[in-house]
Design a protein around this motif. Structure first.
Motif, PDB file in Angstrom:
ATOM      1  N   SER A 173      60.111  44.563  56.397  1.00 31.36           N
ATOM      2  CA  SER A 173      61.104  43.601  56.876  1.00 31.36           C
ATOM      3  C   SER A 173      61.775  42.841  55.735  1.00 31.36           C
ATOM      4  CB  SER A 173      60.467  42.610  57.854  1.00 31.36           C
ATOM      5  OG  SER A 173      59.413  41.926  57.225  1.00 31.36           O
ATOM      6  N   ALA A 174      61.110  42.744  54.620  1.00 35.03           N
ATOM      7  CA  ALA A 174      61.715  42.056  53.475  1.00 35.03           C
ATOM      8  C   ALA A 174      60.987  42.499  52.229  1.00 35.03           C
ATOM      9  CB  ALA A 174      61.594  40.543  53.638  1.00 35.03           C
ATOM     10  N   ILE A 175      61.722  42.621  51.163  1.00 32.85           N
ATOM     11  CA  ILE A 175      61.128  43.088  49.926  1.00 32.85           C
ATOM     12  C   ILE A 175      61.524  42.116  48.828  1.00 32.85           C
ATOM     13  CG2 ILE A 175      63.047  44.608  49.284  1.00 32.85           C
ATOM     14  CD1 ILE A 175      60.859  46.651  48.431  1.00 32.85           C
ATOM     15  N   ASN A 176      60.631  41.973  47.829  1.00 29.35           N
ATOM     16  CA  ASN A 176      60.929  40.925  46.861  1.00 29.35           C
ATOM     17  C   ASN A 176      62.015  41.307  45.861  1.00 29.35           C
ATOM     18  OD1 ASN A 176      59.408  42.625  45.013  1.00 29.35           O
ATOM     19  ND2 ASN A 176      59.521  40.823  43.700  1.00 29.35           N
ATOM     20  N   ALA A 177      62.349  42.588  45.792  1.00 29.67           N
ATOM     21  CA  ALA A 177      63.367  42.964  44.812  1.00 29.67           C
ATOM     22  C   ALA A 177      64.650  42.203  45.124  1.00 29.67           C
ATOM     23  CB  ALA A 177      63.609  44.467  44.853  1.00 29.67           C
ATOM     24  N   MET A 179      69.300  43.813  59.284  1.00 26.99           N
ATOM     25  CA  MET A 179      69.073  45.092  58.602  1.00 26.99           C
ATOM     26  C   MET A 179      67.613  45.200  58.195  1.00 26.99           C
ATOM     27  SD  MET A 179      71.154  46.419  55.310  1.00 26.99           S
ATOM     28  CE  MET A 179      70.113  45.569  54.124  1.00 26.99           C
ATOM     29  N   THR A 180      66.977  46.277  58.561  1.00 35.45           N
ATOM     30  CA  THR A 180      65.564  46.474  58.283  1.00 35.45           C
ATOM     31  C   THR A 180      65.381  47.773  57.509  1.00 35.45           C
ATOM     32  OG1 THR A 180      65.040  45.365  60.349  1.00 35.45           O
ATOM     33  CG2 THR A 180      63.290  46.658  59.340  1.00 35.45           C
ATOM     34  N   ILE A 181      64.692  47.688  56.410  1.00 37.40           N
ATOM     35  CA  ILE A 181      64.426  48.903  55.652  1.00 37.40           C
ATOM     36  C   ILE A 181      63.466  49.769  56.438  1.00 37.40           C
ATOM     37  CG2 ILE A 181      63.246  49.765  53.595  1.00 37.40           C
ATOM     38  CD1 ILE A 181      64.441  47.415  52.061  1.00 37.40           C
ATOM     39  N   SER A 182      63.833  51.033  56.680  1.00 47.79           N
ATOM     40  CA  SER A 182      62.947  51.883  57.478  1.00 47.79           C
ATOM     41  C   SER A 182      62.101  52.810  56.616  1.00 47.79           C
ATOM     42  CB  SER A 182      63.763  52.693  58.478  1.00 47.79           C
ATOM     43  OG  SER A 182      64.713  53.470  57.815  1.00 47.79           O
ATOM     44  N   ALA A 183      62.574  53.098  55.426  1.00 42.74           N
ATOM     45  CA  ALA A 183      61.796  53.970  54.543  1.00 42.74           C
ATOM     46  C   ALA A 183      62.295  53.765  53.135  1.00 42.74           C
ATOM     47  CB  ALA A 183      61.952  55.431  54.946  1.00 42.74           C
ATOM     48  N   ILE A 184      61.397  53.813  52.195  1.00 47.26           N
ATOM     49  CA  ILE A 184      61.776  53.586  50.813  1.00 47.26           C
ATOM     50  C   ILE A 184      61.213  54.726  49.993  1.00 47.26           C
ATOM     51  CG2 ILE A 184      59.751  52.170  50.279  1.00 47.26           C
ATOM     52  CD1 ILE A 184      61.689  50.330  48.709  1.00 47.26           C
ATOM     53  N   ASN A 185      61.908  55.056  48.900  1.00 47.76           N
ATOM     54  CA  ASN A 185      61.462  56.253  48.184  1.00 47.76           C
ATOM     55  C   ASN A 185      60.229  56.029  47.337  1.00 47.76           C
ATOM     56  OD1 ASN A 185      62.674  54.920  45.850  1.00 47.76           O
ATOM     57  ND2 ASN A 185      62.357  56.927  44.915  1.00 47.76           N
ATOM     58  N   ALA A 186      59.879  54.793  47.106  1.00 49.80           N
ATOM     59  CA  ALA A 186      58.710  54.578  46.255  1.00 49.80           C
ATOM     60  C   ALA A 186      57.508  55.243  46.899  1.00 49.80           C
ATOM     61  CB  ALA A 186      58.465  53.091  46.043  1.00 49.80           C
ATOM     62  N   ARG A 187      56.954  56.240  46.236  1.00 51.09           N
ATOM     63  CA  ARG A 187      55.844  56.995  46.819  1.00 51.09           C
ATOM     64  C   ARG A 187      54.587  56.139  46.875  1.00 51.09           C
ATOM     65  NH1 ARG A 187      58.173  60.952  47.824  1.00 51.09           N
ATOM     66  NH2 ARG A 187      56.697  62.407  48.706  1.00 51.09           N
ATOM     67  N   ASN A 188      54.519  55.166  45.989  1.00 49.74           N
ATOM     68  CA  ASN A 188      53.295  54.408  45.864  1.00 49.74           C
ATOM     69  C   ASN A 188      53.413  53.098  46.624  1.00 49.74           C
ATOM     70  OD1 ASN A 188      52.006  56.271  43.969  1.00 49.74           O
ATOM     71  ND2 ASN A 188      53.667  55.679  42.597  1.00 49.74           N
ATOM     72  N   GLN A 189      52.833  53.073  47.804  1.00 46.80           N
ATOM     73  CA  GLN A 189      52.875  51.892  48.653  1.00 46.80           C
ATOM     74  C   GLN A 189      51.467  51.619  49.163  1.00 46.80           C
ATOM     75  OE1 GLN A 189      55.975  51.851  51.587  1.00 46.80           O
ATOM     76  NE2 GLN A 189      57.303  53.217  50.439  1.00 46.80           N
TER      77      GLN A 189
END
Lengths: 74, 74, 74, 74, 74, 74
Positions: free
Chosen positions: B4-8, F1-11
């Protein structure tokens, strides 16, 4: 010696909007026209470059540092 | 689970303009309106996110990754 | 427009010794006199800067990217 | 010379699960017990360290590289 | 457990010349013989490694963090 | 706006264990179950995300930031 070209593909020209000065690092907000790029650099760099609100700068970063996200419209 | 929110602090929305696909990493150009942000991500991420020209994405990067330069007008 | 100063504190001048060219990224070895700095940049940057063995370049990186280790002499 | 301590706070020991070998960089998946850490390193590093599936390694990264996100449970 | 080899290609041995101590991060200057490498690490790392002026350290950074610039001689 | 997927593999999902608050940047320790991931983010991000001990977060980082080391068992 003047740098004539740098490989960082991502270079955005803007004006310093705000500087939050810290003991070792400072946060610099750069207005690039359609948004703000925030940079954290050493406070000694802020002084060496003579940065203050209104200074013209280039914000630059390497392509390998950029993550991509897809999103669901609200 | 949805982020829902990211610090970047640095998040720019744009459209994928071009993908140069490599064996392990790929170069993705994102048109953010007043410029292009280039990202190098793993090719498996390109596939996981289903990226192709025209895809809407957010390019994001940490403030600590951004360098600042002053410049002499040509 | 020419960059006159950049905040990256770590700037080392040297000669390109070797380029290992890849599809999307390339590995560039820069001889800085008392050692080699290796850089991975996009292959398009190699072309834009016209890099080849013998080219004079500056290798630069942000202080936040540098880790420190202590060691036990062999 | 042996490194006895490194400042990277984030160090996770694991086993190499998979290597996707590329011309210049390779993607290495490290199983750390409760998850996978993926690393992209130069292919020459893979060879220098003699990495192959099953190799024991430490995955390490600087605190400044880690972003934080809050999330909405699905 | 002792790290015997690390993939970071860029490793420079030197002496700590100066430490600018901050609340959360500190700036450490390392004299590598033909120049200074500046590192910003967490202040807790400075304490864990017991760093002080004169300490011998290795400064290390990943190849992906190094940018390249061409330049015009003054 | 909500991020649904991010490319960072390391989560890695975890709970904030401790926050060391600084003037510009803060150090956040995230307990991910089998270890701690430490992140340094801007103090304004800590406030924007409303982080405090116990907060649930995702710690994420790009594969290109991860170094690998081999080691000699003690």
């Amino acid at each position: 010696m003047t740098i004539s070209a740098i490989n960082a593909r991502n270079q955005f020209q803007g004006n310093v909007k705000r500087i939050k000065r810290g003991d070792v690092v400072s946060e610099v907000e750069v207005d690039i026209g359609n948004g703000i790029i925030t940079s954290i650099v050493s406070t000694s760099s802020v002084d060496d470059l003579g940065l203050k609100p209104g200074s013209q700068v280039i914000a630059l970063f390497k392509s390998t540092e950029v993550a991509l996200a897809s999103f669901a419209p609200a």
